[in-house]
Scaffold this active site. Sequence first.
Site, PDB file in Angstrom:
ATOM      1  N   ASP A  21       0.777  -1.262   0.117  1.00 17.48           N
ATOM      2  CA  ASP A  21      -0.010  -0.109   0.042  1.00 17.48           C
ATOM      3  C   ASP A  21       0.827   1.091   0.042  1.00 17.48           C
ATOM      4  O   ASP A  21       2.008   1.238   0.638  1.00 17.48           O
ATOM      5  CB  ASP A  21      -0.910  -0.109   1.383  1.00 17.48           C
ATOM      6  N   GLU A  57       0.158  -0.917   5.898  1.00 18.39           N
ATOM      7  CA  GLU A  57       1.088  -0.414   6.822  1.00 18.39           C
ATOM      8  C   GLU A  57       0.696   1.320   7.095  1.00 18.39           C
ATOM      9  O   GLU A  57       1.149   1.812   8.065  1.00 18.39           O
ATOM     10  CB  GLU A  57       2.464  -0.585   6.115  1.00 18.39           C
TER      11      GLU A  57
HETATM   12  N1  BES Z   1       8.688   3.130   5.500  1.00 21.09           N
HETATM   13  C1  BES Z   1       7.987   4.116   6.385  1.00 21.09           C
HETATM   14  C2  BES Z   1       8.807   4.232   7.650  1.00 21.09           C
HETATM   15  C3  BES Z   1      10.290   5.100   7.431  1.00 21.09           C
HETATM   16  C4  BES Z   1      10.491   5.572   6.697  1.00 21.09           C
HETATM   17  C5  BES Z   1      10.924   4.512   8.643  1.00 21.09           C
HETATM   18  C6  BES Z   1      11.826   5.980   6.621  1.00 21.09           C
HETATM   19  C7  BES Z   1      12.107   4.847   8.508  1.00 21.09           C
HETATM   20  C8  BES Z   1      12.720   5.692   7.572  1.00 21.09           C
HETATM   21  C9  BES Z   1       6.518   3.654   6.828  1.00 21.09           C
HETATM   22  O1  BES Z   1       5.996   3.171   5.358  1.00 21.09           O
HETATM   23  C10 BES Z   1       5.760   4.775   7.355  1.00 21.09           C
HETATM   24  O2  BES Z   1       5.542   5.769   6.517  1.00 21.09           O
HETATM   25  N2  BES Z   1       5.565   4.561   8.794  1.00 21.09           N
HETATM   26  C11 BES Z   1       4.430   5.460   9.147  1.00 21.09           C
HETATM   27  C12 BES Z   1       3.840   5.024  10.158  1.00 21.09           C
HETATM   28  C13 BES Z   1       2.212   4.642   9.863  1.00 21.09           C
HETATM   29  C14 BES Z   1       1.753   4.164  11.270  1.00 21.09           C
HETATM   30  C15 BES Z   1       1.711   5.833   9.158  1.00 21.09           C
HETATM   31  C16 BES Z   1       5.127   6.569   9.750  1.00 21.09           C
HETATM   32  O3  BES Z   1       6.525   6.310  10.170  1.00 21.09           O
HETATM   33  O4  BES Z   1       4.723   7.925   9.765  1.00 21.09           O
HETATM   34 MN    MN Z   2       7.091   2.163   4.398  1.00 27.37          MN
HETATM   35 MN    MN Z   3       5.353   5.248   4.418  1.00 29.15          MN
END
Ligand code: BES
Ligand code: MN
Ligand code: MN
Length: 458
Positions: A88, A152
């Site tokens: 996604d 995710e």
């Molecule tokens: N891939 C990201 C997380 C990420 C990006 C970790 C770059 C470290 C470096 C992930 O898809 C993401 O965006 N996670 C969200 C959490 C979610 C609950 C919406 C975030 O970190 O905001």
């Molecule tokens: Mn991600």
């Molecule tokens: Mn992300």
Amino acid sequence: MQAWKDYQEKNKDRFLNELIALLRIPSVSARSEHKPDMLACAEAVKDALIRAGVDKTEIFATEGHPIVYGEKIIDPKKPTVLVYGHYDVQPPDPLELWHSGPFDPVIQDGKVYARGSADDKGQVFMHIAAFQTMVQTNTLTCNVKFIIEGEEEIGSPNLGKFVKGHTDLLHADVILISDTSMLSLETPSIDVGLRGLSYIEVEVTGPNRDLHSGVYGGAVANPITILAQMIASLHDSNNHITIPGFYKDVQELSKEERAELAKAPFNEQEYKKDLGIKELWGEAGYSTNERTGIRPTLEVNGIWGGYTGEGAKTVLPSKAYAKISCRLVPNQTSASITELVINHLKKIAPSYVSVEAHEHHGGDPYVTPIDSIPFKAASKAMETTFGKVPIPMRGGGSIPITALFEKSLGVKVVMLGFGLDSDNLHSPNEKYDLANFYKGIETIPYFHKYFAEMHGKG
Ligand code: BES
Ligand code: MN
Ligand code: MN
């Protein structure tokens, strides 16, 4: 390994074309109108896994978007690598800021531009291509399982239940995730930490209806003003969070640990220039890398209320809203911080208004120990293909399922990310450098090889 190199060189263009096909599917998990695209994308991931050589695959329906599973078990006595990723993507808006369509991938200057190119379809596809490389060259050293989810970006609301209910299916010796960034191709790094998350929405209610701001203004509290005051009170002059007990469980790092993390290069001038800001902000006593890596934060993600349409309207609104999220570090837990923040907001609400708050989603922080075999295998894999030992770093973002994976499956999670912070994740013009994409495909088979060699010898 020459056989890997040869196979990957021959199939370079095909790998890219298959990724582009995935990027064309607008799998935006947050929007219900994309429900059919989510299923189409899950099917496309499943087909890619089959083409790559899994011998069992299944799409599991959930209350939300489907989960794609695939596996190839070469020998039950060999260690098993469980690869997690997500198909996604975040909504692409604001569309007018994209130079090309978010779901019309364009290759320019050696980068592929599209929503999901780096986060996370491009990185998921590296694992599929690396797996195919090992299958086709008869060099698999581990059993491989894939779990690629579709929620995710909305906080993985259904994955936890699935993992808890399928611990046998998902049984593995390590969980490998490529969904983070590294410093650069010249300075490889590994995120050994991810922050947790508590996401809260607040609703402040004043009068029982919108009022004429001339007739009533001055006599009735404006909920937007009150909400703004409440929010402003959450940080003090040192940019420390003021909620009593907020830092109670925060693990303080030793001087040595902080010195170790400080080895990561950081150029403040470039950082500011890139963001168009004159001064950095943050908690007193901590460096920028510490502020985003080892310290918890509280951010307002959105605030609204009253009249925001065209022109002007003299209204004293009945309601004001905000979305507030905290990034968490070991040993904070999402559940306890969410409760703490909600109670605090209710407590500081003056009697002119009433305050309601509820949780959206969350996840606990995660740290991969650098003396663990998964980390050592990841580090050695990168050292082999980059010619340099990667720097362990704490990443500021969150992947909500990581902590629960370790809890439910009893094994470590290791992040082997090949994105860059400058990839415009969640922003217009998201891109993924093809050099990073191919470096990832090259590196992953070495992780399997070294993990198999080190497993059981630690
Ligand atoms: N891939 C990201 C997380 C990420 C990006 C970790 C770059 C470290 C470096 C992930 O898809 C993401 O965006 N996670 C969200 C959490 C979610 C609950 C919406 C975030 O970190 O905001
Ligand atoms: Mn991600
Ligand atoms: Mn992300």
